[in-house]
Write a protein that holds these residues in place. Structure first.
Motif, PDB file in Angstrom:
ATOM      1  N   GLU A 159      -3.777   6.538  -0.997  1.00 25.87           N
ATOM      2  CA  GLU A 159      -4.392   7.493  -1.918  1.00 25.87           C
ATOM      3  C   GLU A 159      -5.159   8.580  -1.162  1.00 25.87           C
ATOM      4  O   GLU A 159      -5.474   9.620  -1.724  1.00 25.87           O
ATOM      5  N   LEU A 160      -5.492   8.321   0.108  1.00 26.03           N
ATOM      6  CA  LEU A 160      -6.283   9.263   0.901  1.00 26.03           C
ATOM      7  C   LEU A 160      -5.526   9.637   2.170  1.00 26.03           C
ATOM      8  O   LEU A 160      -4.680   8.889   2.647  1.00 26.03           O
ATOM      9  N   ASN A 161      -5.867  10.797   2.731  1.00 22.74           N
ATOM     10  CA  ASN A 161      -5.248  11.250   3.973  1.00 22.74           C
ATOM     11  C   ASN A 161      -6.290  11.233   5.097  1.00 22.74           C
ATOM     12  O   ASN A 161      -6.596  12.245   5.699  1.00 22.74           O
ATOM     13  N   ILE A 162      -6.845  10.057   5.343  1.00 21.04           N
ATOM     14  CA  ILE A 162      -7.872   9.900   6.375  1.00 21.04           C
ATOM     15  C   ILE A 162      -7.312   8.978   7.445  1.00 21.04           C
ATOM     16  O   ILE A 162      -7.040   7.802   7.182  1.00 21.04           O
ATOM     17  N   LYS A 163      -7.113   9.517   8.647  1.00 22.25           N
ATOM     18  CA  LYS A 163      -6.495   8.706   9.691  1.00 22.25           C
ATOM     19  C   LYS A 163      -7.086   9.035  11.060  1.00 22.25           C
ATOM     20  O   LYS A 163      -7.769  10.044  11.251  1.00 22.25           O
ATOM     21  N   LEU A 173      -7.453   4.992   6.454  1.00 22.70           N
ATOM     22  CA  LEU A 173      -8.203   4.587   5.270  1.00 22.70           C
ATOM     23  C   LEU A 173      -7.303   4.949   4.100  1.00 22.70           C
ATOM     24  O   LEU A 173      -7.177   6.122   3.735  1.00 22.70           O
ATOM     25  N   LYS A 174      -6.624   3.971   3.533  1.00 19.51           N
ATOM     26  CA  LYS A 174      -5.584   4.237   2.551  1.00 19.51           C
ATOM     27  C   LYS A 174      -6.132   4.511   1.158  1.00 19.51           C
ATOM     28  O   LYS A 174      -5.556   5.293   0.390  1.00 19.51           O
ATOM     29  N   VAL A 271     -11.846   6.150  14.898  1.00 18.73           N
ATOM     30  CA  VAL A 271     -12.956   6.575  14.033  1.00 18.73           C
ATOM     31  C   VAL A 271     -12.382   7.268  12.809  1.00 18.73           C
ATOM     32  O   VAL A 271     -11.644   8.259  12.926  1.00 18.73           O
ATOM     33  N   LEU A 272     -12.704   6.750  11.626  1.00 19.25           N
ATOM     34  CA  LEU A 272     -12.290   7.349  10.357  1.00 19.25           C
ATOM     35  C   LEU A 272     -13.491   8.049   9.732  1.00 19.25           C
ATOM     36  O   LEU A 272     -14.546   7.430   9.562  1.00 19.25           O
ATOM     37  N   LYS A 273     -13.340   9.340   9.405  1.00 22.05           N
ATOM     38  CA  LYS A 273     -14.439  10.126   8.854  1.00 22.05           C
ATOM     39  C   LYS A 273     -14.214  10.344   7.363  1.00 22.05           C
ATOM     40  O   LYS A 273     -13.191  10.887   6.950  1.00 22.05           O
ATOM     41  N   LEU A 280     -16.729  10.312  -3.994  1.00 24.50           N
ATOM     42  CA  LEU A 280     -16.873  10.619  -5.417  1.00 24.50           C
ATOM     43  C   LEU A 280     -15.549  10.532  -6.179  1.00 24.50           C
ATOM     44  O   LEU A 280     -15.536  10.445  -7.399  1.00 24.50           O
ATOM     45  N   LYS A 281     -14.420  10.522  -5.463  1.00 24.60           N
ATOM     46  CA  LYS A 281     -13.106  10.469  -6.111  1.00 24.60           C
ATOM     47  C   LYS A 281     -12.507   9.061  -6.103  1.00 24.60           C
ATOM     48  O   LYS A 281     -11.305   8.901  -6.298  1.00 24.60           O
ATOM     49  N   VAL A 282     -13.345   8.057  -5.897  1.00 22.41           N
ATOM     50  CA  VAL A 282     -12.821   6.686  -5.851  1.00 22.41           C
ATOM     51  C   VAL A 282     -12.203   6.314  -7.194  1.00 22.41           C
ATOM     52  O   VAL A 282     -12.601   6.829  -8.246  1.00 22.41           O
ATOM     53  N   LYS A 283     -11.250   5.391  -7.158  1.00 22.78           N
ATOM     54  CA  LYS A 283     -10.553   4.974  -8.372  1.00 22.78           C
ATOM     55  C   LYS A 283     -11.097   3.642  -8.880  1.00 22.78           C
ATOM     56  O   LYS A 283     -11.611   2.831  -8.114  1.00 22.78           O
TER      57      LYS A 283
END
Length: 291
Positions: A159-163, A173-174, A271-273, A280-283
């Motif tokens: 759901e996220l583009n944090i890598k 961080l999916k 390190v994931l930022k 705030l956009k959590v499901k």
């Protein structure tokens, strides 16, 4: 006339009180009993019990038995008696997943069995379990937390583009979910190298995004309440996922959450930022299919 009425009311009150006392029945707690396991202990041999989850609490019914967690593990309990021919007693164990175990102990100089695997036993038997609640989980039962985490792992949706990527090892961080005042972080590590990747520890820290040289860096470390599994060694050309549960929090526009994944005896740390907008956009977890 008033005296007669008062007398009649008193009589009615007395009759009702007697009837209430006659109809009042004591509550039988037999059906609420936690069925105990029967176990034999001795002085000259050690008994080990393997539990399905980490041991959180142990209470011994007598000082004539001793119990300790095995140092190298979190879910193995070793027991023995301090002398011969002790009186029958009991002990209680509560595990990290909220399961409540009760044991009745009798002394036997030569126990028929010295090692017990409750994981194997519970898979083969339909013994009804008793569950406790932990303060750090609030009103959520440990078994429900486990179902939530399993649902996140099973869905496995990015759901996220944090890598982060270092030396052909990738961390993602999916997704982030929320439920009952808790946040669930789904992290995945992919090892594309030919060397195993062993995780030393994972930390969650809130830091200021921008600080001048004269400004003291503000840092807050967050401790996960639960995680689905322990990241240990990710073999070459493989990946592994995990879910971490933390108390709910928010970030200001000047803050960032850093998830640091450190390699044991290595330099391939990640390190994931995470920005405030992503928190705030959590499901909602309620939208997942929990089985």
């Amino acid at each position: 006339m008033k005296t007669i009425i008062k007398y009649m009311l008193l009589c009615l009150l007395a009759v009702n009180t007697v009837k209430a006392q006659e109809n009042k029945e004591s509550i039988n707690l037999f059906n609420a009993e936690v069925t105990p396991y029967e176990i034999e202990l001795t002085q000259n041999k050690t008994t080990h019990i393997l539990f399905p989850s980490s041991i959180e609490y142990v209470d011994l019914g007598s000082s004539e038995i001793i119990a300790n967690k095995v140092e190298a593990t979190s879910n193995v309990l070793r027991l023995k008696t301090v002398k011969e021919d002790i009186s029958p007693t009991n002990f209680t164990v509560i595990t990290n997943d909220g399961e409540y175990y009760s044991f009745n102990v009798i002394y036997n100089e030569g126990p028929t069995q010295l090692s017990y695997d409750l994981t194997k036993f519970e898979k083969q038997n339909s013994k009804q379990k008793s569950e406790v609640l932990f303060k750090d989980l609030g009103s959520i039962s440990p078994s429900l937390v486990d179902l939530f985490m399993k649902a996140i792992i099973k869905k496995n949706k990015k759901e996220l583009n944090i890598k982060s990527k270092t030396y052909v090892v990738e961390a993602w961080l999916k997704s982030i979910y929320t439920q009952d005042g808790k946040l669930y972080f789904h992290i995945s590590i992919r090892n594309k190298s030919n060397l195993p990747y062993t995780v030393d520890y994972i930390s969650f820290k809130i830091k200021d995004r921008r600080t001048s040289k004269r400004t003291t860096i503000q840092e807050v470390t967050l401790k996960p309440i639960r995680n689905y599994s322990d990241f240990q060694t990710i073999n070459s050309q493989s990946k592994q996922g995990n879910v971490f549960m933390l108390d709910q929090f928010t970030l200001s526009d000047k803050q960032v959450l850093l998830i640091e994944i450190n390699e044991k005896n290595g330099v391939r740390s990640q390190v994931l930022k995470v920005k405030s907008s992503e928190i705030l956009k959590v499901k909602q977890l309620s939208k997942l299919k929990v089985k």
